[in-house]
Design a protein around this motif. Structure first.
Motif, PDB file in Angstrom:
ATOM      1  N   THR A   1       0.828  -1.208   0.000  1.00 26.39           N
ATOM      2  CA  THR A   1       0.000   0.000   0.000  1.00 26.39           C
ATOM      3  C   THR A   1       0.864   1.262   0.000  1.00 26.39           C
ATOM      4  OG1 THR A   1      -0.227  -0.233   2.413  1.00 26.39           O
ATOM      5  CG2 THR A   1      -2.062  -1.015   1.048  1.00 26.39           C
ATOM      6  N   ARG A   2       1.997   1.215   0.711  1.00 25.55           N
ATOM      7  CA  ARG A   2       2.921   2.354   0.667  1.00 25.55           C
ATOM      8  C   ARG A   2       3.527   2.498  -0.719  1.00 25.55           C
ATOM      9  NH1 ARG A   2       4.525   0.396   5.884  1.00 25.55           N
ATOM     10  NH2 ARG A   2       6.287  -0.693   4.915  1.00 25.55           N
ATOM     11  N   GLU A   3       3.879   1.376  -1.305  1.00 23.74           N
ATOM     12  CA  GLU A   3       4.486   1.381  -2.635  1.00 23.74           C
ATOM     13  C   GLU A   3       3.535   1.918  -3.695  1.00 23.74           C
ATOM     14  OE1 GLU A   3       5.347  -2.396  -4.904  1.00 23.74           O
ATOM     15  OE2 GLU A   3       7.356  -1.927  -4.172  1.00 23.74           O
ATOM     16  N   ALA A   4       2.234   1.561  -3.554  1.00 23.00           N
ATOM     17  CA  ALA A   4       1.227   1.993  -4.521  1.00 23.00           C
ATOM     18  C   ALA A   4       0.587   3.317  -4.135  1.00 23.00           C
ATOM     19  CB  ALA A   4       0.143   0.921  -4.656  1.00 23.00           C
ATOM     20  N   ASP A   5       1.010   3.878  -2.991  1.00 16.98           N
ATOM     21  CA  ASP A   5       0.428   5.121  -2.484  1.00 16.98           C
ATOM     22  C   ASP A   5      -1.083   4.976  -2.342  1.00 16.98           C
ATOM     23  OD1 ASP A   5       0.512   7.693  -1.499  1.00 16.98           O
ATOM     24  OD2 ASP A   5       0.290   8.634  -3.469  1.00 16.98           O
ATOM     25  N   ALA A   6      -1.506   3.841  -1.792  1.00 17.72           N
ATOM     26  CA  ALA A   6      -2.929   3.529  -1.625  1.00 17.72           C
ATOM     27  C   ALA A   6      -3.330   3.697  -0.166  1.00 17.72           C
ATOM     28  CB  ALA A   6      -3.227   2.105  -2.081  1.00 17.72           C
ATOM     29  N   SER A   7      -4.624   3.776   0.068  1.00 19.49           N
ATOM     30  CA  SER A   7      -5.151   3.967   1.416  1.00 19.49           C
ATOM     31  C   SER A   7      -4.804   2.780   2.313  1.00 19.49           C
ATOM     32  CB  SER A   7      -6.674   4.129   1.351  1.00 19.49           C
ATOM     33  OG  SER A   7      -7.237   4.053   2.646  1.00 19.49           O
ATOM     34  N   PRO A   8      -4.506   3.043   3.597  1.00 21.47           N
ATOM     35  CA  PRO A   8      -4.265   1.943   4.535  1.00 21.47           C
ATOM     36  C   PRO A   8      -5.467   1.014   4.694  1.00 21.47           C
ATOM     37  CG  PRO A   8      -3.495   4.043   5.444  1.00 21.47           C
ATOM     38  CD  PRO A   8      -4.268   4.369   4.202  1.00 21.47           C
ATOM     39  N   LEU A   9      -6.634   1.442   4.227  1.00 27.18           N
ATOM     40  CA  LEU A   9      -7.825   0.599   4.304  1.00 27.18           C
ATOM     41  C   LEU A   9      -7.611  -0.746   3.632  1.00 27.18           C
ATOM     42  CD1 LEU A   9     -10.861   0.384   5.047  1.00 27.18           C
ATOM     43  CD2 LEU A   9     -11.370   1.369   2.802  1.00 27.18           C
ATOM     44  N   TRP A  10      -6.802  -0.772   2.576  1.00 24.82           N
ATOM     45  CA  TRP A  10      -6.580  -2.020   1.843  1.00 24.82           C
ATOM     46  C   TRP A  10      -5.750  -3.011   2.639  1.00 24.82           C
ATOM     47  CZ3 TRP A  10      -9.964  -2.239  -1.763  1.00 24.82           C
ATOM     48  CH2 TRP A  10     -10.392  -1.060  -2.381  1.00 24.82           C
ATOM     49  N   ARG A  11      -5.103  -2.527   3.703  1.00 26.76           N
ATOM     50  CA  ARG A  11      -4.356  -3.448   4.563  1.00 26.76           C
ATOM     51  C   ARG A  11      -5.275  -4.371   5.347  1.00 26.76           C
ATOM     52  NH1 ARG A  11      -0.152   1.094   7.070  1.00 26.76           N
ATOM     53  NH2 ARG A  11       0.637   1.827   5.027  1.00 26.76           N
ATOM     54  N   SER A  12      -6.563  -4.063   5.316  1.00 19.72           N
ATOM     55  CA  SER A  12      -7.528  -4.917   6.011  1.00 19.72           C
ATOM     56  C   SER A  12      -7.501  -6.347   5.486  1.00 19.72           C
ATOM     57  CB  SER A  12      -8.945  -4.343   5.875  1.00 19.72           C
ATOM     58  OG  SER A  12      -9.334  -4.268   4.511  1.00 19.72           O
ATOM     59  N   PHE A  13      -7.005  -6.533   4.258  1.00 17.32           N
ATOM     60  CA  PHE A  13      -6.924  -7.897   3.725  1.00 17.32           C
ATOM     61  C   PHE A  13      -6.106  -8.790   4.644  1.00 17.32           C
ATOM     62  CE2 PHE A  13      -4.525 -11.062   1.251  1.00 17.32           C
ATOM     63  CZ  PHE A  13      -5.585 -11.817   0.770  1.00 17.32           C
ATOM     64  N   GLY A  14      -4.991  -8.275   5.162  1.00 11.14           N
ATOM     65  CA  GLY A  14      -4.161  -9.062   6.062  1.00 11.14           C
ATOM     66  C   GLY A  14      -4.903  -9.490   7.312  1.00 11.14           C
ATOM     67  N   TRP A  15      -5.680  -8.573   7.901  1.00 11.19           N
ATOM     68  CA  TRP A  15      -6.462  -8.897   9.099  1.00 11.19           C
ATOM     69  C   TRP A  15      -7.577  -9.891   8.769  1.00 11.19           C
ATOM     70  CZ3 TRP A  15      -4.269  -7.388  13.435  1.00 11.19           C
ATOM     71  CH2 TRP A  15      -3.448  -6.254  13.427  1.00 11.19           C
ATOM     72  N   LEU A  16      -8.208  -9.691   7.610  1.00  8.33           N
ATOM     73  CA  LEU A  16      -9.306 -10.579   7.218  1.00  8.33           C
ATOM     74  C   LEU A  16      -8.816 -12.009   7.006  1.00  8.33           C
ATOM     75  CD1 LEU A  16     -11.188  -8.223   4.731  1.00  8.33           C
ATOM     76  CD2 LEU A  16     -12.029  -9.007   6.950  1.00  8.33           C
ATOM     77  N   THR A  17      -7.606 -12.153   6.465  1.00 13.50           N
ATOM     78  CA  THR A  17      -7.098 -13.507   6.255  1.00 13.50           C
ATOM     79  C   THR A  17      -6.896 -14.238   7.581  1.00 13.50           C
ATOM     80  OG1 THR A  17      -4.808 -12.686   6.191  1.00 13.50           O
ATOM     81  CG2 THR A  17      -5.960 -12.918   4.081  1.00 13.50           C
ATOM     82  N   ALA A  18      -6.479 -13.503   8.613  1.00 19.46           N
ATOM     83  CA  ALA A  18      -6.319 -14.127   9.932  1.00 19.46           C
ATOM     84  C   ALA A  18      -7.665 -14.601  10.469  1.00 19.46           C
ATOM     85  CB  ALA A  18      -5.669 -13.146  10.899  1.00 19.46           C
ATOM     86  N   VAL A  19      -8.696 -13.773  10.281  1.00 21.12           N
ATOM     87  CA  VAL A  19     -10.046 -14.148  10.733  1.00 21.12           C
ATOM     88  C   VAL A  19     -10.563 -15.349   9.949  1.00 21.12           C
ATOM     89  CG1 VAL A  19     -12.431 -13.363  10.960  1.00 21.12           C
ATOM     90  CG2 VAL A  19     -10.556 -11.793  11.449  1.00 21.12           C
ATOM     91  N   VAL A  20     -10.329 -15.358   8.627  1.00 21.46           N
ATOM     92  CA  VAL A  20     -10.778 -16.474   7.793  1.00 21.46           C
ATOM     93  C   VAL A  20     -10.117 -17.774   8.242  1.00 21.46           C
ATOM     94  CG1 VAL A  20     -10.696 -17.457   5.470  1.00 21.46           C
ATOM     95  CG2 VAL A  20     -11.352 -15.080   5.781  1.00 21.46           C
TER      96      VAL A  20
END
Length: 385
Positions: free
Chosen positions: A70-89
């Motif tokens: 996300t830092r590399e793509a200059d994208a919102s930190p919101l997309w980091r939620s994928f990492g948290w979601l994978t832990a929940v899954v």
């Protein structure tokens, strides 16, 4: 060596573990399996490519990798939620299969006149604690789990294969919802498991030592750089074997889902399930450890896992898994398709032709999100009915 094959073990295990929860009541519905094959090609395959591409690009586990990307793509930190979601899954899958294993173990012990006087949720809680302890072994329990499950299924074959009567039924949106869930959850698309498996391989390479105990800094830097060099690998070399293995094991799971296992076979099979669940919990704890440390990550994994198997009904666990995994895949597809730099993805995927890359890009940007939205609508209609 075991680390290198962790992704293949999971590719073989997930269909065997999860087909029963998402397959139709009548496994002979031809139209359902055609929809499943359709979803495997149009939804699962592009998502696995995206996951492996991001793994190659980040050279980190999903949670740490998404922060870097996300830092590399200059994208919102919101997309980091994928990492948290994978832990929940991962915890949700572990809770679901442990809940099923606890019921199966009690059933088998009842047939052997050895069942303890305990409720199912108490047995499930105990199994969850054992699975968390086994998770300290990392990847090692995976081949043990697969071996026990295969032995249990082979013992079931002594009674013969179940008779399956195939027939066409009406196609509807709820059937598409089940097919997409089966194509995603049971093959692990969007769970981050293959991303994590690739990270373990890279980590093992970086931390290897020479016989004299010294780090092989030069060779490691060469190997690590090669994972970033588009001419040294192709994502298809990892993705296609995984996807084909999932397809083959899915067909095996289809025909074995109606097997009647003898009591000993059930005990072996569900003991294998426990070993596999430990790897899922290991994966979840490793994700959380990036933020909280390993001990806290293990404690959080244990608490959430025990709560899920004790207070959440199995049917609700299936619903939770569908919702969280669908959101995770949607986040992954939108981030990979719309926010990652084209040049970075092209290098990471390294397709043999530009046409293949363009087909994948159309699929990940448009087809996958649309298919997921339609599937979620189908699940809502199913739950309301």
């Amino acid at each position: 060596m075991m680390v290198r094959y962790a992704s293949y073990f999971m590719a073989a295990l997930l269909p065997l573990l999860l087909f029963r929860w998402f397959a139709p009541t009548s496994i002979g519905e031809i139209d359902f399996w055609l929809l499943w094959l359709f979803a495997m090609v149009l939804v699962s395959l592009p998502v696995i490519y995206a996951e492996i591409a991001l793994a190659y690009r980040s050279i980190e586990a999903p949670l740490a990798g998404m922060q870097k990307l996300t830092r590399e793509a200059d994208a919102s930190p919101l997309w980091r939620s994928f990492g948290w979601l994978t832990a929940v899954v991962a915890i949700a899958i572990a809770a679901l299969i442990i809940s099923g294993a606890s019921s199966g173990l009690l059933s088998a012990l009842t047939e052997l006149n050895s069942a303890p006087n305990l409720p199912v949720f108490a047995v499930a809680s105990g199994l969850m604690v054992i699975a968390v302890l086994l998770s300290l072994l990392g990847v090692a329990p995976l081949p043990i789990g697969l071996g026990l499950m295969v032995v249990g299924l082979v013992m079931g074959l002594t009674n013969g294969l179940p008779q399956v009567e195939f027939a066409m039924t009406n196609i509807n949106l709820t059937e598409w919802a089940r097919a997409v869930a089966l194509a995603l959850v049971s093959v692990g698309a969007g769970t981050g498991l293959y991303w994590f498996g690739q990270h373990l391989v890279t980590k093992q390479t970086v931390t290897a030592v020479e016989p004299d105990g010294l780090n092989v800094t030069k060779s490691h830097s060469t190997k690590l750089h090669s994972t970033k060099t588009p001419h040294t690998y192709r994502a298809a070399k990892l993705v296609l074997p995984i996807w084909i293995l999932q397809l083959v094991i899915g067909i095996v799971a289809l025909f074995s889902s109606g097997l009647a296992l003898p009591p000993i076979g059930q005990l072996l099979y569900h003991a294998g399930v426990l070993f596999v669940a430990s790897y899922l919990l290991y994966y979840s704890a490793q994700q959380l450890a990036h933020k909280f440390g390993l001990v806290v990550g293990l404690v959080i994994t244990l608490i959430v896992g025990v709560l899920l198997v004790t207070i959440v009904p199995t049917a609700w666990l299936v619903g939770l898994l569908v919702i969280v995994s669908s959101i995770a895949v949607l986040v992954l597809s939108i981030f990979a398709g719309w926010h990652m730099k084209i040049s970075h993805l092209r290098k990471s995927l390294n397709f043999g032709s530009e046409a293949s890359y363009n087909l994948w890009r159309v699929a990940i940007r448009l087809i996958v999100p649309l298919a997921l939205i339609l599937a979620l609508v189908g699940w809502i209609l199913l739950w309301l009915s």
